[in-house]
Design an enzyme around this catalytic site. Structure first.
Site, short mmCIF file in Angstrom:
data_model
loop_
_atom_site.label_atom_id
_atom_site.label_comp_id
_atom_site.label_asym_id
_atom_site.label_seq_id
_atom_site.Cartn_x
_atom_site.Cartn_y
_atom_site.Cartn_z
CD GLU A 1 34.71 51.81 38.60
OE1 GLU A 1 33.51 51.73 38.95
OE2 GLU A 1 35.18 51.27 37.59
CG ASP A 2 38.75 54.86 41.39
OD1 ASP A 2 38.56 53.80 40.77
OD2 ASP A 2 38.89 55.96 40.84
#
Ligand code: MN
Length: 735
Positions: free
Chosen positions: A90-91
């Site tokens: 996600e990051d």
């Protein structure tokens, strides 16, 4: 960028925390290879480098803390590694494929599951919606470790919520109370649930939280003194009885006190039973013995004794509960359970989930199935007797949870299509549905939807439902709406056909239909037990009534139809007579002596066979053999099925015969055909046609016979079968 000193400080922080984690794992799982955990830590460190959390701490702290919570649950190294990597896709720039290459399919699969769930916006204010979202989350998960990582993730985020702006706090706190705490509860994880609830309460309703908090604090001293007193009394009694047990007591959790206030509509000052005692025994027997001792010591509150040992809760929670009143009049609650039950109550699924090394096995699958069974969201089962029945209902979680583009949850049966979705949104959307986008991509209308899909329906004004849709839809709502539409529109066509037949017949009587008054038609309709002339026309169109009969009532007495004298049937009678070869009376429709019937040409039923009638559009009643494959296909309109029966043959000789075609499989040898024809003529059966084909010493003989009834046919077939060299006889439905 922080100063060097700060960097060193944070490094020390994470390195120390990682060491704690490894120590815990080594203690909990001494035989496991922890290399994968070490590697995941280094990987996470590398890719989250430079990122910070709202608290200002390095981002790495978060996955590390999540891993520590997971270690408390005794999660296996694969799950811990996945926990350390849970935010990486996600990051950071890492992809699932990268993780698969570095850590294997299992870790990749778990991280993918966590990422998928993280993308869904679970924030909601509606009870019903929250329930669906919880179901959706579990429907999307095929590895329990995904759920446990999400719970650990949420727990750490809640513990550090103070660093976020107030609106974010509210949203996240609500989501925690609506979605995550109930999931922890259903998994039996009492400890995590309790912490999530208290934290959620604190941020969602700071004032209410403070009030309860202050009220409890004001009475804490007094409560603790009271508890230590009753504890001593009980311990002495247990010693006397020779029972070894742990007695512990506590002030109840703030959120559970808060809920009690809401339930009983009382103020904080009126809460009296803040105190709870827990007795943990060595055996189930001791649990009941302790209950007896407690009831001897203090007066039990009637109706508050609950035996969750004999009748566990749906989440497998087991315990004895009772409320008693101490000598000074203070009521308090007691829970009695074995050590094992206690572990189960605190850790839930994590307590008996033995994380196995190696691949996700069929056993894991079973556990997941179990989990879905246990997660009965529909009702809070208060009566433990309901436990078994609810378990059964949830055995087949046959649902998918999808979204509208605006984020509303649409629950559908498994394997539902965009058509089902469209009809759930609105009937008109269903009727005019021409296509669909799932997660932004065009899909065919028969596409099967999955949980988490975002579905957008494309409509076109004036588009009409198709009969083919009935074969692909799964929801009864869609099915009923489509059927209803088809019926209504078929009726319109039937009315039209009925009108045409009446007009045709009217011409024979030289009657102008325009001159016929509505009242006259209305009267005939009423005579037939129908409401309106349109119903009458539809009936004629469907073939339930003949146009001739109706017109006969309209025409002035004594009027004769013009044209050929023998054409007595009008509209479909001529068709029917052609089919029957003059024996239109062989079959009757129950309760409708004058209905026009004909034998369906797909199966040509013969007298004695089980038959079923089907009202066609404009051609009368088609009579099929019950075995005819078309009959099952016609089932989708059961209202057009009609009971039919064979009329009694008036006398054997005059009964009508029907052509039946048989194929005989036999050896190609001299005299074969002669023997066969001999057997047939012995039964006095007329042979209409006979054809033989031969190949490789084998012969296929097709013979068309005039058959009176099923018995007649069976006699011939069994006779032919007895001829040496005949291997098989088959009846052909089509002639
Ligand atoms: Mn996270």
């Amino acid at each position: 960028m922080g100063t060097l000193r700060q960097q060193i400080a944070t490094n020390v922080l994470t390195v120390t925390r990682f060491r704690d984690l490894m120590k815990k794992l080594e203690a909990n799982r001494p035989n496991d290879d922890l290399e994968i955990v070490r590697k995941a830590y280094e990987y996470s460190q590398k890719y989250h480098a430079g990122q910070t959390r709202a608290s200002g701490q390095p981002y790495l702290v978060h996955p590390l803390e999540v891993a520590c919570v997971l270690a408390e649950m005794k999660m296996d190294p694969i799950g811990i590694a996945a926990g350390l990597l849970h935010d990486s896709v996600e990051d950071t720039s890492i992809t699932i494929v990268d993780i698969g290459k570095e850590f294997g399919d299992q870790v990749a699969h778990i991280v993918e599951g966590v990422t998928k769930i993280s993308k869904i916006d679970f924030a909601t204010r509606e009870e019903q919606q929250a329930e669906n979202l919880r179901k959706m989350m579990l429907a999307m998960v095929d590895d329990i470790r995904v759920v446990l990582i999400k719970l650990a993730d949420r727990l750490h985020n809640m513990r550090t919520l103070e660093h976020l702006p107030p609106e974010r706090q509210q949203t996240i706190a609500r989501e925690t109370l609506d979605i995550y705490a109930p999931i922890a509860h259903r998994l039996g994880m009492g400890k995590i649930r309790g912490e999530l609830e208290d934290l959620g309460f604190r941020y969602l309703d700071p004032i209410g939280y403070q009030q309860v908090h202050d009220a409890v604090e004001a009475r804490r001293k007094e409560g603790e003194a009271f508890l230590s007193h009753v504890e001593t009394v009980l311990r002495d009694k247990l010693k006397e009885a020779g029972i070894t047990a742990n007695v512990e007591s506590r002030i109840k959790r703030l959120f559970s006190i808060h809920k009690k206030l809401q339930r009983q509509r009382i103020t904080v000052e009126q809460v009296y039973d803040l105190c709870a005692m827990r007795v943990i025994t060595r055996s189930v027997q001791d649990c009941y013995a302790v209950l007896g001792i407690i009831h001897n010591l203090w007066r039990p509150v009637p109706g508050r004794i609950k035996d969750f040992i004999a009748m566990p809760r749906p989440n497998f929670y087991q315990s004895l509960h009772t409320s008693v009143i101490a000598e000074n009049g203070t009521p308090f609650e007691v829970q009695i359970r074995t050590e094992e039950m206690h572990k189960m109550a605190e850790e839930g699924i994590a307590a008996h989930w033995k994380y196995k090394d190696g691949s996700v096995s069929a056993k894991d699958e079973q556990r997941l199935a179990w989990l879905r069974q246990v997660v009965d969201w529909q009702r809070d089962v208060s009566d433990p007797n309901e436990f078994l029945s609810t378990l059964k209902i949830d055995l087949y979680p046959e649902e998918v949870y999808t979204f509208t583009p605006k984020g509303k949850v649409v629950v559908l049966p498994r394997d539902s299509t965009p058509i089902d979705f469209a009809y759930t949104v609105h009937t008109e959307v269903g009727h005019s549905c021409v296509g669909a986008k799932v997660n932004g991509r065009m899909v065919p209308l028969r596409h099967k939807l999955h949980s988490g899909d975002i579905v957008e329906i494309l409509t076109q004004l004036g588009h009409k439902p198709s009969r083919d849709w009935l074969a692909v839809v799964k929801s009864s709502r869609a099915r009923n709406k489509i059927k209803h539409w088809l019926n209504v529109h078929q009726r319109e066509r039937a009315i039209e056909i009925g009108r045409k037949l009446i007009e045709k017949e009217a011409r024979k009587y030289r009657i102008s239909l325009k001159a016929v008054k509505d009242e006259a038609l209305q009267k005939i309709a009423s005579d037939y037990g129908l409401g309106r002339p349109d119903d009458l026309m539809a009936g004629i169109g469907y073939g339930k009534y003949s146009a001739r009969q109706v017109l006969g009532r309209l025409a002035p007495a004594g009027t004769q139809p013009s044209g050929e004298g023998e054409d007595q049937g009008g509209g479909f009678a001529s068709v029917v007579r052609r089919v029957f070869g003059g024996d239109a009376n062989a079959i009757t429709v129950k309760g409708h002596g004058d209905l026009l019937v004909y034998r369906a040409r797909c199966c040509n039923p013969i007298r004695g066979e089980d038959i079923v009638g089907y009202v066609t559009r404009g051609k009368g009643v088609a009579v099929h053999s019950k075995n005819c494959p078309n009959v099952t296909n016609l089932l989708y309109e059961p209202e057009r099925r009609i009971d039919v029966q064979w009329t009694r043959a008036k006398d054997e000789g005059a009964a009508a015969a029907y052509p039946v075609k048989l194929t005989l499989f036999c050896d190609d040898k001299w005299g074969m055909l002669k023997q066969i024809t001999a057997v047939i003529s012995d039964t006095k059966t007329n042979i209409r046609n006979i054809e033989a084909r031969t190949a490789n010493g084998q012969a296929n003989i097709d013979v068309v016979l005039d058959i009176l009834d099923l018995k007649h046919l069976e006699t011939i077939v069994s006779g032919v079968r007895k001829i040496p060299g005949v291997h098989d006889v088959q009846r052909l439905q089509k002639i």
